[in-house]
Design an enzyme around this catalytic site. Structure first.
Site, short mmCIF file in Angstrom:
data_model
loop_
_atom_site.label_atom_id
_atom_site.label_comp_id
_atom_site.label_asym_id
_atom_site.label_seq_id
_atom_site.Cartn_x
_atom_site.Cartn_y
_atom_site.Cartn_z
N TYR A 65 -3.18 -20.50 -9.40
CA TYR A 65 -4.12 -20.46 -8.28
C TYR A 65 -4.63 -21.85 -7.94
CZ TYR A 65 -3.99 -15.48 -7.68
OH TYR A 65 -3.54 -14.21 -7.38
N HIS A 118 -7.34 -9.13 1.57
CA HIS A 118 -6.97 -9.49 0.19
C HIS A 118 -7.83 -10.61 -0.38
CE1 HIS A 118 -2.76 -7.61 1.09
NE2 HIS A 118 -3.70 -6.71 0.92
C1 BV8 Z 1 -3.93 -0.83 -4.05
C2 BV8 Z 1 -3.74 -11.48 -2.83
C3 BV8 Z 1 -5.17 1.12 -4.80
C4 BV8 Z 1 -3.40 -12.12 -4.13
C5 BV8 Z 1 -2.07 -9.74 -2.40
C6 BV8 Z 1 2.30 2.54 -1.46
C7 BV8 Z 1 3.63 2.36 -1.56
C8 BV8 Z 1 4.14 1.43 -2.50
C9 BV8 Z 1 3.31 0.65 -3.31
C10 BV8 Z 1 1.97 0.84 -3.20
C11 BV8 Z 1 1.47 1.79 -2.30
N1 BV8 Z 1 0.13 1.73 -2.40
C12 BV8 Z 1 -0.22 0.81 -3.35
C13 BV8 Z 1 0.89 0.27 -3.84
C14 BV8 Z 1 0.94 -0.76 -4.83
C15 BV8 Z 1 0.82 -2.19 -4.23
C16 BV8 Z 1 1.97 -2.51 -3.32
O1 BV8 Z 1 1.88 -2.42 -2.11
N2 BV8 Z 1 3.05 -2.97 -3.95
C17 BV8 Z 1 4.23 -3.42 -3.17
C18 BV8 Z 1 4.71 -4.74 -3.78
C19 BV8 Z 1 5.29 -2.39 -3.17
N3 BV8 Z 1 -0.44 -2.34 -3.51
C20 BV8 Z 1 -1.52 -2.68 -4.23
O2 BV8 Z 1 -1.52 -2.85 -5.43
C21 BV8 Z 1 -2.80 -2.86 -3.44
N4 BV8 Z 1 -3.88 -2.17 -4.09
O3 BV8 Z 1 -3.09 -0.15 -3.50
O4 BV8 Z 1 -5.04 -0.32 -4.71
C22 BV8 Z 1 -4.22 1.49 -5.83
C23 BV8 Z 1 -4.42 0.96 -7.09
C24 BV8 Z 1 -3.52 1.36 -8.08
C25 BV8 Z 1 -2.38 2.14 -7.80
C26 BV8 Z 1 -2.21 2.65 -6.51
C27 BV8 Z 1 -3.15 2.32 -5.51
C28 BV8 Z 1 -3.24 -4.35 -3.43
C29 BV8 Z 1 -2.27 -5.15 -2.65
C30 BV8 Z 1 -2.83 -6.58 -2.46
C31 BV8 Z 1 -2.27 -7.51 -3.50
N5 BV8 Z 1 -2.70 -8.90 -3.21
N6 BV8 Z 1 -2.51 -11.01 -2.16
C32 BV8 Z 1 -2.75 -13.48 -3.96
O5 BV8 Z 1 -2.44 -13.86 -2.83
O6 BV8 Z 1 -2.60 -14.15 -5.00
S1 BV8 Z 1 -0.65 -9.17 -1.60
C33 BV8 Z 1 0.16 -10.60 -1.05
O7 BV8 Z 1 1.52 -10.24 -0.94
C34 BV8 Z 1 -0.22 -11.09 0.32
O8 BV8 Z 1 -1.60 -11.01 0.54
C35 BV8 Z 1 0.57 -10.14 1.22
O9 BV8 Z 1 -0.12 -8.94 1.40
C36 BV8 Z 1 1.79 -9.85 0.38
C37 BV8 Z 1 2.94 -10.67 0.86
O10 BV8 Z 1 3.41 -10.02 2.01
P1 BV8 Z 1 3.51 -10.85 3.39
O11 BV8 Z 1 2.21 -11.45 3.71
O12 BV8 Z 1 4.14 -9.93 4.35
O13 BV8 Z 1 4.48 -12.07 3.01
P2 BV8 Z 1 6.03 -12.03 2.66
O14 BV8 Z 1 6.30 -13.32 2.02
O15 BV8 Z 1 6.38 -10.76 1.98
O16 BV8 Z 1 6.75 -11.99 4.09
C38 BV8 Z 1 6.58 -13.06 4.98
C39 BV8 Z 1 7.21 -12.61 6.28
O17 BV8 Z 1 6.98 -13.64 7.24
C40 BV8 Z 1 8.73 -12.40 6.20
O18 BV8 Z 1 9.06 -11.17 6.82
C41 BV8 Z 1 9.30 -13.59 6.98
O19 BV8 Z 1 10.48 -13.25 7.68
C42 BV8 Z 1 8.17 -13.88 7.96
N7 BV8 Z 1 8.11 -15.28 8.42
C43 BV8 Z 1 8.52 -16.40 7.77
N8 BV8 Z 1 8.24 -17.50 8.53
C44 BV8 Z 1 7.63 -17.05 9.67
C45 BV8 Z 1 7.54 -15.63 9.60
N9 BV8 Z 1 6.98 -14.89 10.57
C46 BV8 Z 1 6.50 -15.56 11.67
N10 BV8 Z 1 6.53 -16.92 11.79
C47 BV8 Z 1 7.09 -17.69 10.83
N11 BV8 Z 1 7.12 -19.01 10.97
#
Ligand code: BV8
Length: 239
Positions: A65, A118
């Site tokens: 971090y 987040h």
């Molecule tokens: C929770 C802070 C209740 C920390 C973050 C339902 C289904 C499946 C899984 C789950 C579900 N519900 C809950 C879950 C579990 C989990 C989850 O979603 N897991 C995923 C991995 C499958 N969710 C959680 O745990 C959430 N809490 O649900 O609590 C609960 C509790 C227990 C059990 C069940 C429920 C909490 C989630 C938050 C976690 N914290 N961040 C830190 O930053 O250190 S998440 C973090 O990752 C980010 O904040 C963001 O949300 C995520 C990354 O995703 P993106 O932002 O989309 O970034 P990524 O790199 O993936 O993509 C970038 C995109 O940009 C790409 O598509 C790329 O093509 C594009 N791009 C690139 N360049 C450009 C561009 N676009 C435009 N312009 C450009 N120039």
């Protein structure tokens, strides 16, 4: 294909915007999909951004971090961040900005009332419920800082995987989605929930802005294959 979307922007009374890491990519902040470098190359972000990882090795997660904080402190909001802030200034109350980003770049660009689902990487909080000893004295220096009496650790005030989101921000984001005429989904892969679910509960048209395919393309009425810093100014600038 931005023209019809520009029409939708002009016609929309209420616009919701959901942003992800791609929003900050052109500012120089690596996305979660981008491979981690150096020390962190062998870790997936979602393996480091968890309470278990922090309790298992507080020093390592704290350094990750600190590394991100230093990197974010060196970058500036890009033209996409600025276009959103400017639109909001010109049209008060018409745009609700929801972000998954913890980098604070929307806020630094001047956006008000940002719903940061987040958390914010610049802030710290106690890992365990603080006792009198924790709050009655400055945290003892350390990486991470800790309570000199009970050893309670300081942690980044972000939402880790497995942790619930701030209820007020999530409720406000859900209300904005349910009430919008148009939702712009910018720079997110759409894999992290419940944030990604907002695009699926939008009552208005959904437009995805992403140079690559995302998990939310199927929820979109229009997909614009381009970047945040190029397309948002085009879509949001006045005639
Ligand atoms: C929770 C802070 C209740 C920390 C973050 C339902 C289904 C499946 C899984 C789950 C579900 N519900 C809950 C879950 C579990 C989990 C989850 O979603 N897991 C995923 C991995 C499958 N969710 C959680 O745990 C959430 N809490 O649900 O609590 C609960 C509790 C227990 C059990 C069940 C429920 C909490 C989630 C938050 C976690 N914290 N961040 C830190 O930053 O250190 S998440 C973090 O990752 C980010 O904040 C963001 O949300 C995520 C990354 O995703 P993106 O932002 O989309 O970034 P990524 O790199 O993936 O993509 C970038 C995109 O940009 C790409 O598509 C790329 O093509 C594009 N791009 C690139 N360049 C450009 C561009 N676009 C435009 N312009 C450009 N120039």
């Amino acid at each position: 294909m931005t023209q019809p979307v520009r029409e939708w922007v002009r016609a929309a009374r209420r616009i919701a915007v959901l942003t992800g890491a791609g929003m900050s990519a052109e500012s120089g902040v690596p996305t979660f999909r981008d491979a981690q470098t150096g020390l962190w190359a062998k870790y997936r972000p979602e393996d480091l951004a968890s309470e278990d990882a922090f309790r298992a090795d507080p020093g390592m997660v704290w350094e990750w971090y600190q590394m991100r904080r230093q990197m974010i402190a060196k970058v500036e909001p890009n033209a996409g961040h600025r276009a959103l802030a400017a639109f909001e200034r010109r049209h008060p109350g018409r745009l609700t900005l929801v972000t998954q980003n913890v980098d604070g770049l929307h806020q630094r660009a001047g956006s008000q009332g940002v719903l940061a689902l987040h958390g914010n990487i610049a802030d710290d909080k106690w890992l365990d419920e603080p006792r009198d000893c924790c709050v009655s004295q400055a945290a003892a220096r350390g990486r991470p800082p800790r309570c000199a009496t009970c050893g309670n650790l300081m942690r980044p005030a972000v939402v880790w995987f497995g942790e619930t989101l701030p209820v007020a921000a999530l409720r406000a984001a859900e209300a904005a989605a349910a009430d919008c005429d148009l939702m712009l989904v910018v720079g997110t892969s759409g894999v992290v929930y419940p944030a990604a679910g907002l695009a699926r509960m939008a009552s208005g048209r959904v437009v995805v802005i992403n140079p690559q395919p995302s998990d939310l393309d199927d929820a979109a009425h229009e997909v614009l294959r381009g970047t945040a810093a190029t397309l948002l100014p085009q879509l949001l600038e006045e005639e």
